[in-house]
Write a protein that holds these residues in place. Sequence first.
Motif, short mmCIF file in Angstrom:
data_model
loop_
_atom_site.label_atom_id
_atom_site.label_comp_id
_atom_site.label_asym_id
_atom_site.label_seq_id
_atom_site.Cartn_x
_atom_site.Cartn_y
_atom_site.Cartn_z
N UNK A 1 0.85 -1.20 0.00
CA UNK A 1 0.00 0.00 0.00
C UNK A 1 0.88 1.25 0.00
N UNK A 2 0.56 2.21 -0.85
CA UNK A 2 1.36 3.42 -0.94
C UNK A 2 1.09 4.34 0.24
N UNK A 3 2.01 5.29 0.45
CA UNK A 3 1.85 6.28 1.53
C UNK A 3 0.56 7.09 1.30
N UNK A 4 0.29 7.42 0.05
CA UNK A 4 -0.93 8.18 -0.26
C UNK A 4 -2.17 7.44 0.22
N UNK A 5 -2.25 6.16 -0.06
CA UNK A 5 -3.41 5.39 0.34
C UNK A 5 -3.48 5.22 1.86
N UNK A 6 -2.34 5.15 2.52
CA UNK A 6 -2.33 5.07 3.98
C UNK A 6 -2.87 6.36 4.58
N UNK A 7 -2.39 7.50 4.06
CA UNK A 7 -2.89 8.80 4.55
C UNK A 7 -4.39 8.90 4.31
N UNK A 8 -4.81 8.47 3.13
CA UNK A 8 -6.23 8.53 2.78
C UNK A 8 -7.06 7.65 3.72
N UNK A 9 -6.58 6.43 3.96
CA UNK A 9 -7.32 5.50 4.81
C UNK A 9 -7.41 6.01 6.25
N UNK A 10 -6.28 6.48 6.78
CA UNK A 10 -6.27 6.98 8.15
C UNK A 10 -7.21 8.18 8.29
N UNK A 11 -7.16 9.09 7.32
CA UNK A 11 -8.01 10.27 7.36
C UNK A 11 -9.49 9.89 7.31
N UNK A 12 -9.83 8.94 6.45
CA UNK A 12 -11.23 8.51 6.35
C UNK A 12 -11.70 7.87 7.65
N UNK A 13 -10.88 6.98 8.22
CA UNK A 13 -11.27 6.29 9.45
C UNK A 13 -11.45 7.28 10.60
N UNK A 14 -10.48 8.17 10.78
CA UNK A 14 -10.55 9.14 11.88
C UNK A 14 -11.72 10.10 11.66
N UNK A 15 -11.92 10.54 10.43
CA UNK A 15 -13.03 11.45 10.14
C UNK A 15 -14.37 10.81 10.44
N UNK A 16 -14.55 9.57 10.01
CA UNK A 16 -15.81 8.88 10.28
C UNK A 16 -16.03 8.71 11.78
N UNK A 17 -14.96 8.36 12.51
CA UNK A 17 -15.07 8.21 13.96
C UNK A 17 -15.46 9.53 14.61
N UNK A 18 -14.82 10.61 14.16
CA UNK A 18 -15.07 11.92 14.77
C UNK A 18 -16.46 12.45 14.45
N UNK A 19 -16.98 12.11 13.28
CA UNK A 19 -18.33 12.53 12.93
C UNK A 19 -19.38 11.89 13.83
N UNK A 20 -19.00 10.79 14.45
CA UNK A 20 -19.92 10.10 15.36
C UNK A 20 -19.49 10.20 16.82
N UNK A 21 -18.48 11.03 17.05
CA UNK A 21 -17.96 11.18 18.41
C UNK A 21 -17.54 12.63 18.61
N UNK A 22 -18.41 13.42 19.19
CA UNK A 22 -18.15 14.86 19.33
C UNK A 22 -16.91 15.16 20.14
N UNK A 23 -16.62 14.35 21.17
CA UNK A 23 -15.44 14.61 21.99
C UNK A 23 -14.16 14.39 21.19
N UNK A 24 -14.13 13.33 20.38
CA UNK A 24 -12.97 13.09 19.54
C UNK A 24 -12.77 14.24 18.56
N UNK A 25 -13.86 14.70 17.97
CA UNK A 25 -13.79 15.83 17.05
C UNK A 25 -13.19 17.05 17.75
N UNK A 26 -13.69 17.36 18.93
CA UNK A 26 -13.20 18.52 19.68
C UNK A 26 -11.74 18.38 20.08
#
Length: 202
Positions: A1-26
């Motif tokens: 897996x390329x670095x680009x795809x790793x960055x993309x995957x991590x960003x998507x996972x964290x973003x989805x988690x934060x959209x459902x977790x206000x404290x994590x977002x904050x």
Amino acid sequence: MTITLIILAVTCVVSFMALNNGKLMDDLLLWPPAIQRSREYYRLVTYGLVHADFGHLLFNMMTLFFFGRLMEQFFTARLGPLGFVLFYIGGLVVSILPTYLKNRGNARYRSLGASGAVSAVLFAFILLAPWARIYVFVIPMPAIIYGVLYTAYSIYMDRRGQDNVNHSAHLWGAAYGVAFTLIIEPRVLSHFMGALLRPGGL
């Protein structure tokens, strides 16, 4: 897996988690008082892992996917396997610093999203292939034309200051992407100037 795809995957996972977790977002977004008072400097990077909504995330990650892979090859060849990571994190920090400094005492200000770093990736790509065709909302146009329109729009909207988009981060990210690329490989400038004179000679 390329670095680009790793960055993309991590960003998507964290973003989805934060959209459902206000404290994590904050805890991750850019909130100037947390940096000023509590020295939470990590926010200068983690704000780029969270997004306001799915559309915001989708636009940034699609842009990163299409242009990040080429730029990853470019920076890896010159800086080693972590070259693109260095470039991307630098884009997050540099693009948000002016915003942070301007709003250090503003407890109501918040910023989030990877747009600054993504702008850095896109404008670095434009240096390498100014006449490459890109699609903006399914409308094809040369990358250099999009770059000019994007810059003009961002400057205009930043001066108006009437929406909730951090246009300053877009502009600083774009400037960083150009500057970093030219510092790492000065010959890109002559390549870019030559390519501008050959619209059909890709």
